[in-house]
Scaffold this motif. Structure first.
Motif, mmCIF file in Angstrom:
data_model
loop_
_atom_site.group_PDB
_atom_site.id
_atom_site.type_symbol
_atom_site.label_atom_id
_atom_site.label_comp_id
_atom_site.label_asym_id
_atom_site.label_seq_id
_atom_site.Cartn_x
_atom_site.Cartn_y
_atom_site.Cartn_z
ATOM 1 N N GLU A 76 55.203 -11.800 13.718
ATOM 2 C CA GLU A 76 55.487 -10.419 13.335
ATOM 3 C C GLU A 76 55.709 -10.377 11.826
ATOM 4 O O GLU A 76 56.499 -11.142 11.276
ATOM 5 C CB GLU A 76 56.731 -9.905 14.055
ATOM 6 C CG GLU A 76 57.088 -8.475 13.697
ATOM 7 C CD GLU A 76 58.365 -8.005 14.365
ATOM 8 O OE1 GLU A 76 58.823 -6.891 14.032
ATOM 9 O OE2 GLU A 76 58.899 -8.765 15.197
ATOM 10 N N VAL A 77 54.977 -9.501 11.155
ATOM 11 C CA VAL A 77 55.051 -9.412 9.698
ATOM 12 C C VAL A 77 56.073 -8.352 9.293
ATOM 13 O O VAL A 77 55.939 -7.181 9.651
ATOM 14 C CB VAL A 77 53.677 -9.073 9.087
ATOM 15 C CG1 VAL A 77 53.773 -9.006 7.567
ATOM 16 C CG2 VAL A 77 52.629 -10.099 9.510
ATOM 17 N N LYS A 78 57.071 -8.762 8.567
ATOM 18 C CA LYS A 78 58.035 -7.826 7.994
ATOM 19 C C LYS A 78 57.555 -7.491 6.585
ATOM 20 O O LYS A 78 57.780 -8.243 5.634
ATOM 21 C CB LYS A 78 59.421 -8.453 7.968
ATOM 22 C CG LYS A 78 59.977 -8.767 9.355
ATOM 23 C CD LYS A 78 61.368 -9.391 9.256
ATOM 24 C CE LYS A 78 61.912 -9.702 10.651
ATOM 25 N NZ LYS A 78 63.257 -10.349 10.581
ATOM 26 N N LEU A 79 56.877 -6.361 6.469
ATOM 27 C CA LEU A 79 56.228 -6.014 5.209
ATOM 28 C C LEU A 79 57.207 -5.939 4.041
ATOM 29 O O LEU A 79 56.851 -6.235 2.892
ATOM 30 C CB LEU A 79 55.482 -4.684 5.362
ATOM 31 C CG LEU A 79 54.261 -4.715 6.295
ATOM 32 C CD1 LEU A 79 53.688 -3.318 6.473
ATOM 33 C CD2 LEU A 79 53.191 -5.655 5.752
ATOM 34 N N GLU A 80 58.442 -5.573 4.328
ATOM 35 C CA GLU A 80 59.442 -5.467 3.265
ATOM 36 C C GLU A 80 59.670 -6.807 2.577
ATOM 37 O O GLU A 80 60.035 -6.857 1.388
ATOM 38 C CB GLU A 80 60.771 -4.950 3.822
ATOM 39 C CG GLU A 80 60.710 -3.527 4.376
ATOM 40 C CD GLU A 80 60.145 -3.473 5.797
ATOM 41 O OE1 GLU A 80 59.828 -4.563 6.343
ATOM 42 O OE2 GLU A 80 60.008 -2.366 6.350
ATOM 43 N N ASP A 81 59.433 -7.909 3.302
ATOM 44 C CA ASP A 81 59.614 -9.237 2.708
ATOM 45 C C ASP A 81 58.472 -9.618 1.779
ATOM 46 O O ASP A 81 58.605 -10.558 0.980
ATOM 47 C CB ASP A 81 59.721 -10.298 3.809
ATOM 48 C CG ASP A 81 60.974 -10.147 4.654
ATOM 49 O OD1 ASP A 81 61.944 -9.524 4.168
ATOM 50 O OD2 ASP A 81 60.977 -10.646 5.799
ATOM 51 N N HIS A 82 57.358 -8.900 1.886
ATOM 52 C CA HIS A 82 56.169 -9.260 1.106
ATOM 53 C C HIS A 82 55.937 -8.328 -0.081
ATOM 54 O O HIS A 82 55.078 -8.616 -0.920
ATOM 55 C CB HIS A 82 54.925 -9.217 2.003
ATOM 56 C CG HIS A 82 54.928 -10.257 3.080
ATOM 57 N ND1 HIS A 82 54.279 -11.462 2.968
ATOM 58 C CD2 HIS A 82 55.530 -10.273 4.304
ATOM 59 C CE1 HIS A 82 54.455 -12.175 4.066
ATOM 60 N NE2 HIS A 82 55.211 -11.473 4.897
ATOM 61 N N VAL A 83 56.652 -7.219 -0.150
ATOM 62 C CA VAL A 83 56.456 -6.228 -1.212
ATOM 63 C C VAL A 83 57.636 -6.283 -2.178
ATOM 64 O O VAL A 83 58.795 -6.139 -1.773
ATOM 65 C CB VAL A 83 56.312 -4.805 -0.634
ATOM 66 C CG1 VAL A 83 56.114 -3.802 -1.769
ATOM 67 C CG2 VAL A 83 55.144 -4.747 0.350
ATOM 68 N N HIS A 84 57.339 -6.500 -3.456
ATOM 69 C CA HIS A 84 58.381 -6.629 -4.476
ATOM 70 C C HIS A 84 58.160 -5.570 -5.554
ATOM 71 O O HIS A 84 57.051 -5.450 -6.098
ATOM 72 C CB HIS A 84 58.358 -8.020 -5.094
ATOM 73 C CG HIS A 84 58.462 -9.127 -4.084
ATOM 74 N ND1 HIS A 84 59.663 -9.615 -3.622
ATOM 75 C CD2 HIS A 84 57.495 -9.821 -3.420
ATOM 76 C CE1 HIS A 84 59.459 -10.572 -2.739
ATOM 77 N NE2 HIS A 84 58.137 -10.714 -2.585
ATOM 78 N N VAL A 85 59.202 -4.823 -5.864
ATOM 79 C CA VAL A 85 59.144 -3.789 -6.903
ATOM 80 C C VAL A 85 60.252 -4.086 -7.903
ATOM 81 O O VAL A 85 61.409 -3.703 -7.703
ATOM 82 C CB VAL A 85 59.305 -2.377 -6.314
ATOM 83 C CG1 VAL A 85 59.104 -1.325 -7.405
ATOM 84 C CG2 VAL A 85 58.319 -2.150 -5.167
ATOM 85 N N PRO A 86 59.944 -4.778 -8.994
ATOM 86 C CA PRO A 86 60.989 -5.167 -9.944
ATOM 87 C C PRO A 86 61.534 -3.964 -10.713
ATOM 88 O O PRO A 86 60.837 -2.956 -10.901
ATOM 89 C CB PRO A 86 60.265 -6.133 -10.886
ATOM 90 C CG PRO A 86 58.829 -5.723 -10.816
ATOM 91 C CD PRO A 86 58.610 -5.271 -9.403
ATOM 92 N N ILE A 87 62.761 -4.093 -11.146
ATOM 93 C CA ILE A 87 63.419 -3.050 -11.934
ATOM 94 C C ILE A 87 63.611 -3.562 -13.360
ATOM 95 O O ILE A 87 64.287 -4.570 -13.585
ATOM 96 C CB ILE A 87 64.785 -2.663 -11.325
ATOM 97 C CG1 ILE A 87 64.619 -2.210 -9.872
ATOM 98 C CG2 ILE A 87 65.443 -1.578 -12.172
ATOM 99 C CD1 ILE A 87 63.761 -0.974 -9.700
ATOM 100 N N PHE A 88 63.003 -2.864 -14.321
ATOM 101 C CA PHE A 88 63.164 -3.172 -15.736
ATOM 102 C C PHE A 88 63.975 -2.048 -16.389
ATOM 103 O O PHE A 88 64.133 -0.964 -15.806
ATOM 104 C CB PHE A 88 61.801 -3.267 -16.433
ATOM 105 C CG PHE A 88 60.899 -4.352 -15.909
ATOM 106 C CD1 PHE A 88 61.422 -5.475 -15.288
ATOM 107 C CD2 PHE A 88 59.520 -4.262 -16.064
ATOM 108 C CE1 PHE A 88 60.602 -6.485 -14.797
ATOM 109 C CE2 PHE A 88 58.683 -5.265 -15.589
ATOM 110 C CZ PHE A 88 59.220 -6.374 -14.951
#
Length: 468
Positions: A76-88
């Motif tokens: 089961e793929v937890k998409l939240e674990d694969h998507v990264h949105v850095p904060i600058f």
């Protein structure tokens, strides 16, 4: 050296080589958007478009016990674990965000993908740089497939910007073949020449992978563990039309021109750092596709097709090409002609098939780790790797968001320098992955730009003025 794998639930030998305790290689694909990216649909796009492309995107490598071969196991793929949105920090200039981007991509290039979830991730950078309004980075493990397979997967998520219903088109992948040799004496001569070349190349390949190292130069430290050190990623853009102009003037291929520019640029950089490096031994590993096809096929065809040329997986070959020495060449065009001559000779050799056989033998007696160690030695003992691919002719878009730039980088090989090239919309984007603190990326870029200008000028000499 050739690698070939076919789809299926068992992890192929190549997949095991590239994802082992000895070697871990991944591909970064960078998409530069012309507008601020809207990531509100990111998870649904991944779920509905990306994951269905191939079961491997929803699988991990497992081995139930040490005696069993590794398998791809669906999870089961937890998409939240694969998507990264850095904060600058907010409200900074594009030039300031360039520094944040450079540091960020250097960090993700050095990090290994976790083995307890599918071997890919994406990074969404919403900040404007000097190259793009926003940026999307795909990181995919090389065990999932080669550049052809992964590019096909990536393009399955994209559409033509002007008209999404019209499929993307590409320049032909198939090299133009010259006139066929029909005279029997020439066929016999060509056969024996190929045999001699094969014996020579295969013997040299074993020596290079096991014993013979390149000299230590400004692009090769020769130290252990360089694959774990941070890199600086920089790019240059060349005109495809100008490269074709050189190609047509010299009667060579586009690949020959690209290799010649990189070879000359490398020597210029090395000489600027230390003059003695103009005569030092330096080898490039050039990656060539072994698929005998004219263009990309759909990912569905790759997965279902029985033809090995069209199947999903890793199908490419390493060619050992010595970088011409500056002391042995008086004309900058010699770097292109030398590249053409060497590539043509290496292509006629059957070394890649013998190397595949050797890797199978190593795997049988020493396990996948033993074969991976041989590949690691091949990379470590050389100075750099060069890889190039073709991209779409038209501007493409992701979810109606136009992509202005596209490039890729291979990360994880035990080398101080990796060079990649990708065509897109009439431009060739050349990327340099250089060890931070060891290679001066700005000086390297300037050397490559200089090499391109020198070769372009030398291939188009100004005609003498008419006497008045």
């Amino acid at each position: 050296m050739e690698f070939r794998e076919e789809g299926g639930e068992p992890v192929s030998p190549t997949g095991q080589y590239f994802n082992s305790s000895i070697l871990s290689v991944a591909i970064l694909a960078v998409l530069e958007f012309e507008v601020p990216i809207n990531d509100s649909q990111a998870l649904s796009l991944l779920q509905d478009v990306f994951l269905p492309i191939n079961p491997r995107f929803s699988s991990i490598m497992v081995r139930d016990n040490p005696d069993q071969k590794k398998q791809w196991k669906r999870v089961e793929v937890k998409l939240e674990d694969h998507v990264h949105v850095p904060i600058f920090p907010s409200k900074m200039s594009p030039e300031s965000y360039d520094e944040y981007f450079d540091d960020y991509i250097s960090n993700i290039a050095a990090e290994k993908l976790p083995q307890n979830r599918p071997l890919w991730e994406i990074h969404i950078l919403k900040y404007p740089t000097s190259h793009a309004a926003s940026t999307l980075i795909f990181k995919l493990h090389h065990a999932l497939g080669d550049g052809y397979s992964l590019m096909g997967a990536l393009l399955s998520c994209l559409q033509t910007a002007q008209n999404p219903s019209v499929p993307l088109t590409f320049p032909s992948l198939k090299s133009s073949s010259g006139p066929k040799i029909t005279h029997m004496t020439k066929i016999v001569s060509q056969f024996f020449s190929s045999v001699i070349q094969t014996v020579s190349d295969f013997s040299w390949s074993i020596l290079k992978s096991s014993f013979v190292e390149d000299d230590r130069t400004p692009i090769r430290s020769g130290e252990d563990g360089v694959e774990f050190r941070p890199i600086t990623l920089s790019t240059l853009t060349f005109s495809i039309d100008e490269i074709k102009l050189i190609k047509n003037k010299l009667g060579v291929t586009i690949n020959d021109v690209i290799a010649g520019i990189i070879f000359l640029g490398t020597r210029i950089y090395m000489q600027e750092v230390t003059q003695k490096s103009s005569n030092e031994h330096c080898t490039a590993l050039v990656l060539l596709r072994t698929r005998n096809i004219e263009g990309y096929t759909s990912t569905k065809e790759m997965i279902e097709h029985n033809n090995a040329n069209m199947s999903w997986g890793n199908q490419f070959a390493f060619l050992h090409l010595p970088v011409p020495k500056s002391t042995e060449t008086s004309n900058p065009l010699d770097f292109v002609w030398e590249a053409q001559k060497m590539i043509k000779k290496k292509r006629s050799s059957a070394t890649s098939y013998l190397t595949s056989w050797l890797l199978d033998i190593l795997k049988k007696f020493r396990g996948p780790e033993g074969a991976a160690r041989y590949i690691h030695g091949t990379l470590k003992n050389s100075s750099m790797t060069i890889s190039n691919m073709i991209g779409p002719v038209e501007k493409m878009a992701l979810d109606n968001q136009p992509v202005g730039g596209l490039y890729f980088m291979v990360v994880g090989p035990p080398q101080c320098l990796t060079v990649t090239a990708l065509s897109y919309m009439g431009k060739l984007r050349v990327a340099f992955g250089a060890e931070k603190g060891f290679i001066d990326s700005q000086k390297l870029k300037a050397s490559m730009q200089n090499a391109f200008g020198v070769i372009l000028e030398a291939s188009n000499p100004i005609p003498p003025a008419k006497a008045s």
